[in-house]
Design a protein around this motif. Structure first.
Motif, PDB file in Angstrom:
ATOM      1  N   PHE A 161       6.954  23.920  -1.645  1.00 31.58           N
ATOM      2  CA  PHE A 161       5.814  23.874  -0.731  1.00 31.58           C
ATOM      3  C   PHE A 161       5.633  25.182   0.036  1.00 31.58           C
ATOM      4  CE2 PHE A 161       7.304  19.647  -1.449  1.00 31.58           C
ATOM      5  CZ  PHE A 161       6.162  18.874  -1.537  1.00 31.58           C
ATOM      6  N   LYS A 162       6.724  25.863   0.321  1.00 32.00           N
ATOM      7  CA  LYS A 162       6.704  26.985   1.263  1.00 32.00           C
ATOM      8  C   LYS A 162       6.755  28.371   0.639  1.00 32.00           C
ATOM      9  CE  LYS A 162       7.169  23.901   4.605  1.00 32.00           C
ATOM     10  NZ  LYS A 162       6.022  23.442   5.339  1.00 32.00           N
ATOM     11  N   SER A 163       7.162  28.503  -0.621  1.00 28.97           N
ATOM     12  CA  SER A 163       7.198  29.831  -1.239  1.00 28.97           C
ATOM     13  C   SER A 163       5.760  30.337  -1.387  1.00 28.97           C
ATOM     14  CB  SER A 163       7.877  29.783  -2.608  1.00 28.97           C
ATOM     15  OG  SER A 163       7.034  29.151  -3.557  1.00 28.97           O
ATOM     16  N   ASP A 164       5.593  31.625  -1.511  1.00 29.37           N
ATOM     17  CA  ASP A 164       4.257  32.203  -1.658  1.00 29.37           C
ATOM     18  C   ASP A 164       3.542  31.655  -2.889  1.00 29.37           C
ATOM     19  OD1 ASP A 164       4.582  33.696   0.658  1.00 29.37           O
ATOM     20  OD2 ASP A 164       5.170  35.519  -0.408  1.00 29.37           O
ATOM     21  N   VAL A 165       4.258  31.527  -3.990  1.00 29.36           N
ATOM     22  CA  VAL A 165       3.670  30.993  -5.221  1.00 29.36           C
ATOM     23  C   VAL A 165       3.258  29.531  -5.027  1.00 29.36           C
ATOM     24  CG1 VAL A 165       4.166  30.389  -7.635  1.00 29.36           C
ATOM     25  CG2 VAL A 165       4.903  32.602  -6.727  1.00 29.36           C
ATOM     26  N   ALA A 166       4.140  28.751  -4.408  1.00 31.86           N
ATOM     27  CA  ALA A 166       3.836  27.335  -4.176  1.00 31.86           C
ATOM     28  C   ALA A 166       2.655  27.166  -3.226  1.00 31.86           C
ATOM     29  CB  ALA A 166       5.064  26.620  -3.627  1.00 31.86           C
ATOM     30  N   LYS A 167       2.615  27.953  -2.173  1.00 32.97           N
ATOM     31  CA  LYS A 167       1.496  27.870  -1.223  1.00 32.97           C
ATOM     32  C   LYS A 167       0.168  28.132  -1.925  1.00 32.97           C
ATOM     33  CE  LYS A 167       3.869  29.304   3.008  1.00 32.97           C
ATOM     34  NZ  LYS A 167       3.940  30.371   4.024  1.00 32.97           N
ATOM     35  N   ALA A 168       0.130  29.137  -2.770  1.00 33.39           N
ATOM     36  CA  ALA A 168      -1.105  29.462  -3.498  1.00 33.39           C
ATOM     37  C   ALA A 168      -1.504  28.324  -4.430  1.00 33.39           C
ATOM     38  CB  ALA A 168      -0.924  30.762  -4.273  1.00 33.39           C
ATOM     39  N   LYS A 169      -0.529  27.762  -5.129  1.00 35.68           N
ATOM     40  CA  LYS A 169      -0.821  26.666  -6.062  1.00 35.68           C
ATOM     41  C   LYS A 169      -1.310  25.429  -5.309  1.00 35.68           C
ATOM     42  CE  LYS A 169       1.059  24.205 -10.014  1.00 35.68           C
ATOM     43  NZ  LYS A 169       2.164  24.051 -10.947  1.00 35.68           N
ATOM     44  N   PHE A 206      -2.076  15.245  -9.386  1.00 32.38           N
ATOM     45  CA  PHE A 206      -0.804  15.752  -8.875  1.00 32.38           C
ATOM     46  C   PHE A 206       0.228  15.863  -9.999  1.00 32.38           C
ATOM     47  CE2 PHE A 206       3.434  14.341  -7.332  1.00 32.38           C
ATOM     48  CZ  PHE A 206       3.805  15.503  -6.675  1.00 32.38           C
ATOM     49  N   LYS A 207       0.382  14.809 -10.792  1.00 32.04           N
ATOM     50  CA  LYS A 207       1.361  14.821 -11.890  1.00 32.04           C
ATOM     51  C   LYS A 207       1.010  15.895 -12.927  1.00 32.04           C
ATOM     52  CE  LYS A 207       4.501  12.826 -12.172  1.00 32.04           C
ATOM     53  NZ  LYS A 207       5.805  13.306 -11.670  1.00 32.04           N
ATOM     54  N   LYS A 208      -0.287  16.113 -13.165  1.00 31.04           N
ATOM     55  CA  LYS A 208      -0.714  17.139 -14.105  1.00 31.04           C
ATOM     56  C   LYS A 208      -0.386  18.540 -13.576  1.00 31.04           C
ATOM     57  CE  LYS A 208      -5.022  18.419 -14.598  1.00 31.04           C
ATOM     58  NZ  LYS A 208      -6.453  18.303 -14.735  1.00 31.04           N
ATOM     59  N   ASN A 209      -0.585  18.758 -12.303  1.00 29.55           N
ATOM     60  CA  ASN A 209      -0.397  20.095 -11.714  1.00 29.55           C
ATOM     61  C   ASN A 209       1.021  20.385 -11.243  1.00 29.55           C
ATOM     62  OD1 ASN A 209      -3.092  21.695 -11.351  1.00 29.55           O
ATOM     63  ND2 ASN A 209      -3.583  19.532 -11.095  1.00 29.55           N
ATOM     64  N   PHE A 210       1.780  19.333 -10.933  1.00 28.89           N
ATOM     65  CA  PHE A 210       3.149  19.500 -10.436  1.00 28.89           C
ATOM     66  C   PHE A 210       4.095  18.558 -11.188  1.00 28.89           C
ATOM     67  CE2 PHE A 210       0.166  20.515  -7.048  1.00 28.89           C
ATOM     68  CZ  PHE A 210       0.625  21.744  -6.595  1.00 28.89           C
ATOM     69  N   PRO A 211       4.162  18.680 -12.512  1.00 27.35           N
ATOM     70  CA  PRO A 211       4.909  17.702 -13.315  1.00 27.35           C
ATOM     71  C   PRO A 211       6.411  17.681 -13.051  1.00 27.35           C
ATOM     72  CG  PRO A 211       4.304  19.585 -14.665  1.00 27.35           C
ATOM     73  CD  PRO A 211       3.605  19.749 -13.342  1.00 27.35           C
ATOM     74  N   ASP A 212       6.972  18.774 -12.590  1.00 28.11           N
ATOM     75  CA  ASP A 212       8.420  18.852 -12.406  1.00 28.11           C
ATOM     76  C   ASP A 212       8.866  18.688 -10.952  1.00 28.11           C
ATOM     77  OD1 ASP A 212       8.762  19.330 -15.163  1.00 28.11           O
ATOM     78  OD2 ASP A 212       8.309  21.457 -14.855  1.00 28.11           O
ATOM     79  N   LEU A 213       7.926  18.417 -10.053  1.00 29.01           N
ATOM     80  CA  LEU A 213       8.284  18.281  -8.647  1.00 29.01           C
ATOM     81  C   LEU A 213       9.030  16.958  -8.432  1.00 29.01           C
ATOM     82  CD1 LEU A 213       6.154  19.504  -5.764  1.00 29.01           C
ATOM     83  CD2 LEU A 213       7.398  17.379  -5.497  1.00 29.01           C
ATOM     84  N   ASN A 214      10.215  17.033  -7.892  1.00 32.59           N
ATOM     85  CA  ASN A 214      11.040  15.852  -7.637  1.00 32.59           C
ATOM     86  C   ASN A 214      10.574  15.201  -6.343  1.00 32.59           C
ATOM     87  OD1 ASN A 214      13.000  13.961  -7.093  1.00 32.59           O
ATOM     88  ND2 ASN A 214      14.712  15.385  -7.122  1.00 32.59           N
ATOM     89  N   VAL A 215       9.845  14.082  -6.457  1.00 31.25           N
ATOM     90  CA  VAL A 215       9.296  13.433  -5.264  1.00 31.25           C
ATOM     91  C   VAL A 215      10.342  12.624  -4.509  1.00 31.25           C
ATOM     92  CG1 VAL A 215       6.929  13.425  -6.115  1.00 31.25           C
ATOM     93  CG2 VAL A 215       8.395  11.435  -6.529  1.00 31.25           C
ATOM     94  N   ALA A 216      11.444  12.285  -5.149  1.00 28.28           N
ATOM     95  CA  ALA A 216      12.489  11.506  -4.473  1.00 28.28           C
ATOM     96  C   ALA A 216      13.178  12.338  -3.395  1.00 28.28           C
ATOM     97  CB  ALA A 216      13.513  10.991  -5.476  1.00 28.28           C
ATOM     98  N   LYS A 217      13.506  13.584  -3.726  1.00 35.15           N
ATOM     99  CA  LYS A 217      14.138  14.485  -2.769  1.00 35.15           C
ATOM    100  C   LYS A 217      13.473  15.847  -2.909  1.00 35.15           C
ATOM    101  CE  LYS A 217      18.364  15.808  -0.636  1.00 35.15           C
ATOM    102  NZ  LYS A 217      19.743  15.518  -0.421  1.00 35.15           N
ATOM    103  N   LEU A 218      12.690  16.186  -1.911  1.00 32.39           N
ATOM    104  CA  LEU A 218      11.873  17.390  -1.968  1.00 32.39           C
ATOM    105  C   LEU A 218      12.679  18.653  -1.718  1.00 32.39           C
ATOM    106  CD1 LEU A 218       8.817  16.081   0.077  1.00 32.39           C
ATOM    107  CD2 LEU A 218       9.121  16.068  -2.405  1.00 32.39           C
ATOM    108  N   ASP A 219      12.233  19.711  -2.359  1.00 32.32           N
ATOM    109  CA  ASP A 219      12.762  21.051  -2.132  1.00 32.32           C
ATOM    110  C   ASP A 219      11.653  21.802  -1.388  1.00 32.32           C
ATOM    111  OD1 ASP A 219      13.451  23.757  -2.250  1.00 32.32           O
ATOM    112  OD2 ASP A 219      14.171  23.631  -4.321  1.00 32.32           O
TER     113      ASP A 219
END
Length: 140
Positions: free
Chosen positions: A72-80, A55-68
């Motif tokens: 998760f929901k954009s087309d690019v994010a869904k594909a990833k 997860f950290k390797k694939n989503f290094p900049d995702l803020n787990v404290a407060k999610l955006d």
């Protein structure tokens, strides 16, 4: 009896309600656990360390404290996320089941602080929160 194909199900209300009930039960159980022991002292899956590292390797900049939700929901994010989760189809039980995920880790589940996610996404976010000590404030 065979299951219907996804494209033939539409928005079957009964099926949606069953998923919602299961997701809510999962969320309530998880909150009881982190309120009782704070999160750092238990594993969510047998492969927590592998999930966290990947997860950290694939989503290094995702803020787990407060999610955006766009993460998760954009087309690019869904594909990833779809590509990421597929690796765990045979490793994570119910890897693509619907789950509720808290948006802000300092709060409880509520209509304003919850979003729908897949089980693997839930595990990745909550494992990260637990390892980083972000759920410690929930312990009562």
């Amino acid at each position: 009896m065979s299951l219907p194909k996804a494209e033939d199900t539409g928005n079957m209300l009964e099926m949606e309600m069953q998923w919602a009930v299961k997701a809510m039960h999962h969320a309530e159980t998880y909150m009881k656990l982190i309120k009782a022991i704070g999160g750092k002292d238990f594993k969510l899956t047998p492969i927590d360390d592998e999930l966290y590292s990947d997860f950290k390797k694939n989503f290094p900049d995702l803020n787990v404290a407060k999610l955006d939700e766009n993460d998760f929901k954009s087309d690019v994010a869904k594909a990833k996320w779809r590509e990421f989760m597929t690796k765990y189809e045979h490793k994570v039980k119910d890897y693509n089941f619907g789950s509720l995920l808290r948006i802000d880790c300092t709060g409880d589940y509520s209509e304003e602080n919850s979003m729908f996610a897949m089980r693997t996404q839930f595990y990745c976010i909550e494992i990260a929160r637990n390892k980083l000590g972000l759920n410690a404030s929930m312990k009562q």
